[in-house]
Scaffold this active site. Structure first.
Site, PDB file in Angstrom:
ATOM      1  CB  CYS A  34      23.475  49.031  27.628  1.00 28.99           C
ATOM      2  SG  CYS A  34      24.420  50.302  26.523  1.00 28.99           S
ATOM      3  CB  THR A  64      46.582  25.981  33.611  1.00 32.40           C
ATOM      4  OG1 THR A  64      45.615  25.641  32.467  1.00 32.40           O
ATOM      5  CG2 THR A  64      48.041  25.662  32.849  1.00 32.40           C
ATOM      6  CB  SER A  65      43.340  21.617  33.950  1.00 31.97           C
ATOM      7  OG  SER A  65      42.623  22.236  33.283  1.00 31.97           O
ATOM      8  CB  CYS A  77      26.098  46.861  25.061  1.00 32.66           C
ATOM      9  SG  CYS A  77      24.388  47.015  24.615  1.00 32.66           S
ATOM     10  CE1 TYR A 127      31.750  35.528  34.828  1.00 31.91           C
ATOM     11  CE2 TYR A 127      29.442  34.468  34.452  1.00 31.91           C
ATOM     12  CZ  TYR A 127      30.820  34.460  34.284  1.00 31.91           C
ATOM     13  OH  TYR A 127      31.382  33.675  33.384  1.00 31.91           O
ATOM     14  CB  VAL A 165      48.819  20.793  43.676  1.00 34.88           C
ATOM     15  CG1 VAL A 165      49.279  22.113  44.352  1.00 34.88           C
ATOM     16  CG2 VAL A 165      47.478  20.993  42.824  1.00 34.88           C
ATOM     17  CD  GLU A 166      45.324  17.567  39.763  1.00 31.09           C
ATOM     18  OE1 GLU A 166      45.203  17.354  40.847  1.00 31.09           O
ATOM     19  OE2 GLU A 166      44.676  17.923  38.722  1.00 31.09           O
ATOM     20  CG  ASN A 189      43.677  32.817  36.111  1.00 33.14           C
ATOM     21  OD1 ASN A 189      43.157  31.778  35.776  1.00 33.14           O
ATOM     22  ND2 ASN A 189      44.737  32.821  37.063  1.00 33.14           N
ATOM     23  CG  HIS A 192      39.691  32.277  28.845  1.00 35.28           C
ATOM     24  ND1 HIS A 192      40.012  31.011  29.588  1.00 35.28           N
ATOM     25  CD2 HIS A 192      39.790  31.818  27.724  1.00 35.28           C
ATOM     26  CE1 HIS A 192      40.062  30.187  28.743  1.00 35.28           C
ATOM     27  NE2 HIS A 192      40.181  30.513  27.622  1.00 35.28           N
TER      28      HIS A 192
END
Ligand code: OAD
Ligand code: ZN
Length: 245
Positions: free
Chosen positions: A146, A187-188, A124, A64, A213-214, A99, A116
């Protein structure tokens, strides 16, 4: 195609935008699936589940931290900018995103529904402790603890097997129920329940426009599928509407 999209937007009364990792790809942030996707090189079971976190908090936090560093350096691309300006113009009411990078907001979008979570927020894990904070930069020491109780902090993002944040999810469903157009960008659509949002709009008779793009699972039911990179397609739309550059 771009002209048709412009007309759909002008005719809509309540248009919403639904985005995924593809909208940030041109900002240099890798997507999850497909060629070069994060889940090709990294194991989501280890890095994006509560079990993985408890097994090795250090590994999860170092991943992360790397992503925070990448996101901090990234800039919103024309897709983020045009989406924010469509909202400013009133052509788009609400932006719902999967995102966690905050790039829609950095481009000027208001009131973004983050299904998300957000990578800059931490919370915490201590029992009964409600400490949350928004970081200004990646934590220097990992795993961060924390300040109130000393327990481990975790990214305030949704991991696999976890429910979506209640307020955001109800807000997204409410918006989808009201919408007469959904613009689905990058997004898929395979991650549920977030991926349901376009289906709700469609079921109510709304228009679905997809920029990707697909092909995806949405393509079959799309009223308009624009094949291309989000930044390029939306820059053209912005040009046509006189809101970009
Ligand atoms: P995915 O990686 O599953 O899908 C990215 C989509 O963007 C694909 O359909 C690509 O074809 C498309 N794409 C790539 N580059 C593009 C570009 N320049 N312009 C337009 N489209 C482009 O990402 P998401 O759909 O966001 O969840 O994935 C959903 C969720 O799965 C994420 O929020 C994350 C992940 O696991 C959690 O972490 C909970
Ligand atoms: Zn605490």
């Amino acid at each position: 195609m771009i002209e048709r999209l412009a007309r759909f937007l002008e005719d809509a009364e309540h248009a919403i935008v639904f985005t995924g990792a593809g909208v940030s790809a041109e900002s240099g942030i890798p997507t999850f699936r497909g060629r070069g996707g994060l889940w090709e090189r990294f194991d989501p079971q280890k890095l994006a589940t509560p079990e993985g976190f408890w097994e090795d908090p250090m590994e999860v936090w170092s991943w992360y931290k790397l992503r925070m560093e990448l996101i901090a350096r990234a800039r919103p691309n024309p897709a983020h900018v045009v989406i924010a300006r469509l909202q400013e113009r009133g052509l788009v009411k609400t932006i719902i995103t999967q995102n966690i990078d905050g790039l829609h907001q950095r481009a000027g979008a208001r009131d973004v529904v983050e299904l998300h979570g957000n990578i800059w927020r931490v919370r915490c894990t201590g029992p009964g402790c409600r400490h949350r904070e928004t970081l200004a930069e990646p934590p220097e020491e990992i795993p961060p603890r924390c300040p109130a109780c000393g327990s481990l902090l975790r990214p305030d993002v949704v991991w696999f097997g976890e429910p979506l944040p209640f307020r955001e999810w109800s807000r997204a469903v409410e918006e989808a129920e009201r919408a007469d157009l959904v613009l689905v960008v990058g997004t898929s659509g395979v991650v549920m329940p977030a991926g349901m949002i376009p289906y709700i709009v469609k079921r109510n008779g709304g228009v679905l426009v997809e920029i990707n793009v697909e092909e995806t699972g949405y393509t079959q039911m799309a009223d308009l599928h624009i094949r291309g990179k989000a930044g390029e397609v939306l820059a053209q739309l912005g040009g046509l509407l006189g809101i970009y550059p």
